[in-house]
Design a protein around this motif. Sequence first.
Motif, PDB file in Angstrom:
ATOM      1  N   GLU A  31      42.395  31.123  31.796  1.00  0.00           N
ATOM      2  CA  GLU A  31      41.195  31.924  30.740  1.00  0.00           C
ATOM      3  C   GLU A  31      42.215  33.428  30.982  1.00  0.00           C
ATOM      4  N   LYS A  35      43.928  35.415  28.119  1.00  0.00           N
ATOM      5  CA  LYS A  35      43.125  37.066  27.592  1.00  0.00           C
ATOM      6  C   LYS A  35      43.805  37.868  27.614  1.00  0.00           C
ATOM      7  N   TYR A  53      37.634  43.434  33.987  1.00  0.00           N
ATOM      8  CA  TYR A  53      38.049  42.298  32.745  1.00  0.00           C
ATOM      9  C   TYR A  53      36.258  42.018  33.199  1.00  0.00           C
TER      10      TYR A  53
END
Length: 83
Positions: A31, A35, A53
Motif C-alpha cells: 500500500e 501510494k 502519511y
Amino acid sequence: MLLSLINEPGTFTDLVRTANDNLVPAVVLNELLRKGIVETLESGHIMLRRSAYAPANELNAQPEADYDDTFGLHPPRRRFNDI
C-alpha cells in the motif's frame, strides 16, 4: 531506511508488527508503494519518499481549518522529500 521484509529487529516487518500485530507487513508495504510514500532500493532497503502519511477515512476526518486561524498567514511548507 529500513530493511524490507526480514524478521529481524529494526526492519520494516518489525516496525509494522510493533505498531499493530494484526497488520501483515507485506500488505502495508504494498500500500505504501502504491501510494508512492516509500520506494524499494536494490539493496533491499525501503526508503521514505514523503515525510507524512495519514489514511483518509471518515472516522479520522478532521474538520477543515482555515489556514489563517491555524497557521497564521501562510500554510505549512512541504518538506523537500514530499511528493
